[in-house]
Scaffold this motif. Structure first.
Motif, short mmCIF file in Angstrom:
data_model
loop_
_atom_site.label_atom_id
_atom_site.label_comp_id
_atom_site.label_asym_id
_atom_site.label_seq_id
_atom_site.Cartn_x
_atom_site.Cartn_y
_atom_site.Cartn_z
N ARG A 1 5.55 -57.78 100.48
CA ARG A 1 4.89 -57.17 99.54
C ARG A 1 5.83 -56.44 98.54
NH1 ARG A 1 0.79 -52.33 102.08
NH2 ARG A 1 -1.08 -53.89 102.88
N GLY A 2 5.18 -57.96 97.66
CA GLY A 2 6.37 -57.68 96.36
C GLY A 2 7.56 -57.77 96.97
N VAL A 3 7.75 -58.74 97.30
CA VAL A 3 10.40 -59.23 97.84
C VAL A 3 9.96 -60.21 96.77
CG1 VAL A 3 11.00 -59.95 99.56
CG2 VAL A 3 9.14 -58.42 100.25
N GLY A 4 11.62 -59.03 96.18
CA GLY A 4 12.26 -60.27 95.39
C GLY A 4 13.60 -60.21 95.60
N LYS A 5 14.79 -61.28 96.18
CA LYS A 5 15.88 -60.91 96.04
C LYS A 5 16.51 -61.42 94.76
CE LYS A 5 19.77 -60.50 98.46
NZ LYS A 5 20.29 -59.25 99.35
N VAL A 6 18.04 -60.64 93.98
CA VAL A 6 19.03 -60.91 93.63
C VAL A 6 19.98 -61.14 94.19
CG1 VAL A 6 20.05 -60.79 91.56
CG2 VAL A 6 16.96 -60.11 91.67
N TRP A 7 20.69 -62.02 93.81
CA TRP A 7 21.85 -62.15 94.93
C TRP A 7 23.30 -61.79 94.33
CZ3 TRP A 7 22.34 -62.53 99.62
CH2 TRP A 7 21.41 -63.49 100.01
N PRO B 1 23.82 -59.07 92.43
CA PRO B 1 23.46 -58.20 91.14
C PRO B 1 24.33 -57.71 90.56
CG PRO B 1 22.55 -56.96 92.90
CD PRO B 1 23.51 -58.39 93.59
N GLY B 2 24.02 -57.67 89.33
CA GLY B 2 24.96 -56.30 88.29
C GLY B 2 26.56 -57.26 88.26
N THR B 3 26.98 -58.65 88.75
CA THR B 3 28.10 -59.36 88.32
C THR B 3 27.72 -60.74 87.31
OG1 THR B 3 28.12 -60.71 90.18
CG2 THR B 3 28.09 -58.46 90.61
N PRO B 4 28.36 -61.70 86.89
CA PRO B 4 28.25 -62.58 86.73
C PRO B 4 27.27 -63.58 87.25
CG PRO B 4 30.39 -61.73 85.99
CD PRO B 4 29.87 -61.14 86.93
N ARG B 5 28.17 -63.80 88.48
CA ARG B 5 27.01 -64.90 89.49
C ARG B 5 26.06 -64.51 90.19
NH1 ARG B 5 29.31 -63.39 94.25
NH2 ARG B 5 28.99 -65.23 94.92
N ALA B 6 24.96 -63.40 89.33
CA ALA B 6 24.01 -63.01 89.80
C ALA B 6 22.86 -63.99 89.66
CB ALA B 6 23.02 -61.47 89.16
N HIS B 7 22.17 -64.46 90.27
CA HIS B 7 21.01 -65.10 90.68
C HIS B 7 19.75 -64.52 91.40
CE1 HIS B 7 22.73 -66.90 93.94
NE2 HIS B 7 21.53 -67.34 94.14
N GLU B 8 18.57 -65.00 90.33
CA GLU B 8 17.10 -64.42 91.45
C GLU B 8 16.58 -65.54 92.45
OE1 GLU B 8 12.97 -62.32 89.81
OE2 GLU B 8 14.14 -63.76 88.74
N CYS C 1 14.92 -72.28 96.87
CA CYS C 1 13.94 -71.91 96.17
C CYS C 1 13.86 -70.49 96.75
CB CYS C 1 12.70 -72.67 96.29
SG CYS C 1 12.40 -72.64 98.57
N GLY C 2 14.91 -70.65 97.75
CA GLY C 2 14.65 -68.95 98.41
C GLY C 2 14.13 -69.32 99.47
N PRO D 1 13.47 -68.59 90.73
CA PRO D 1 13.49 -68.10 91.55
C PRO D 1 11.98 -68.05 92.50
CG PRO D 1 12.46 -66.98 89.52
CD PRO D 1 12.85 -68.38 89.40
N GLY D 2 12.52 -68.36 93.67
CA GLY D 2 10.99 -68.43 93.75
C GLY D 2 9.75 -67.78 94.96
N ARG D 3 8.61 -68.51 94.24
CA ARG D 3 7.62 -67.69 94.53
C ARG D 3 7.13 -68.33 95.16
NH1 ARG D 3 7.45 -68.51 88.39
NH2 ARG D 3 9.28 -70.25 88.90
N ILE D 4 5.43 -67.37 95.08
CA ILE D 4 4.73 -68.48 96.28
C ILE D 4 3.59 -69.31 95.58
CG2 ILE D 4 2.33 -68.34 97.71
CD1 ILE D 4 4.56 -65.73 98.83
N LYS D 5 3.50 -70.18 96.23
CA LYS D 5 2.61 -71.56 94.70
C LYS D 5 1.45 -71.59 94.76
CE LYS D 5 2.71 -75.67 91.52
NZ LYS D 5 3.64 -76.90 91.35
#
Length: 269
Positions: A14-20, A22-29, A52-53, A220-224
């Protein structure tokens, strides 16, 4: 919150997201707003472009990583870490070369503290389910690639999981072995009654295996889209229905693959 989550769903996102990072210059969703429910005994294939995750979602469901947003549940319990009820099978078999096949299959049972006789009996039973009972005392390097992958499946089955999470397990196999392994997996899945979430890049594999195909966008991967496959098994890959599904899935994926490649080409050298 727990009462609003169906206790019978094998997996609920439910509403799941992941950011690798986070808070660094290398952050990506990696993932955004994933809503997905998997029924007990259902075979769900996750299909999408590279990066795509899809694999990230498996790690979150396995409890090996924490979601940045949202919640994950399995049979009514919130996922808060690894569990023997959810087994992850990687692309690489990751068998220990210094252990016998039986010892590899029983490795999780030894960590759990099961007695040696019980471990060997469980390993033999799991190996019998994948057609390799006679290989129990062999070493992994004495087996073919397809046989080693079957040992990896047996290792997961020995824990009697309710959910099998499979991250491109047949990607390194040749075409003929891959097809045989798909048939073998369907037999094991029916016998185990486990739910399966299976990551692949191959449309033909998705059509051959899935009850439903979950198509992901580029990062960022979403369900299409979620595409149900209502075809009896074994499936004829040359049937009009299979060809129509391949065309539908190819159409859904084409723009996402193009976006993924464009993003990769835009990355600084």
């Amino acid at each position: 919150m727990a009462s609003s989550v169906p206790a019978f769903d094998a997996v609920t996102c439910r509403g799941v997201g992941k950011v690798w990072a986070p808070g660094t210059p290398r952050a990506h969703e990696a993932l955004r707003d994933i809503d997905l429910a998997v029924a007990p005994g259902e075979f769900v294939v996750l299909l999408g472009p590279s990066g795509c995750g899809k694999s990230t979602l498996l790690y979150l469901i396995a409890g090996l990583q924490d979601a940045t947003m949202g919640e994950l549940w399995s049979f009514g319990g919130q996922v808060a870490g690894p569990s023997p009820d959810r087994s992850l099978i990687f692309q690489e078999t990751s068998l220990f070369p210094w252990l016998s096949v039986g010892q590899n299959v029983a490795f999780g049972l030894s960590i759990r503290g099961d007695m040696p006789d019980a471990r060997r009996a469980a390993a033999r039973e799991a190996l019998a389910r994948v057609g390799l009972a006679e290989a129990i005392d062999k070493r992994p390097d004495e087996l073919s690639g397809g046989m080693r992958q079957r040992v990896a499946v047996a290792r997961a089955l020995a824990m009697r999981p309710k959910v099998l999470l499979m991250d491109e397990p047949f990607a390194a196999l040749d075409v003929q072995t891959r097809s045989k392994m798909q048939d073998f997996l369907l037999d094991v899945w029916r016998a185990s009654a486990a739910s399966v979430l299976f990551v692949t890049h191959h449309i033909d594999e998705a059509v051959a295996l899935a009850d439903r195909v979950v198509v992901f966008t580029s990062r960022p991967g979403r369900i299409k889209a979620v595409v149900p496959i209502d075809m009896p098994r074994p499936r004829d890959p040359f049937s009009p229905a299979a060809e129509a599904l391949r065309r539908q899935l190819t159409g859904l994926l084409q723009d996402e693959v193009d976006r993924a490649f464009a993003e990769q080409e835009a990355l600084p050298a």
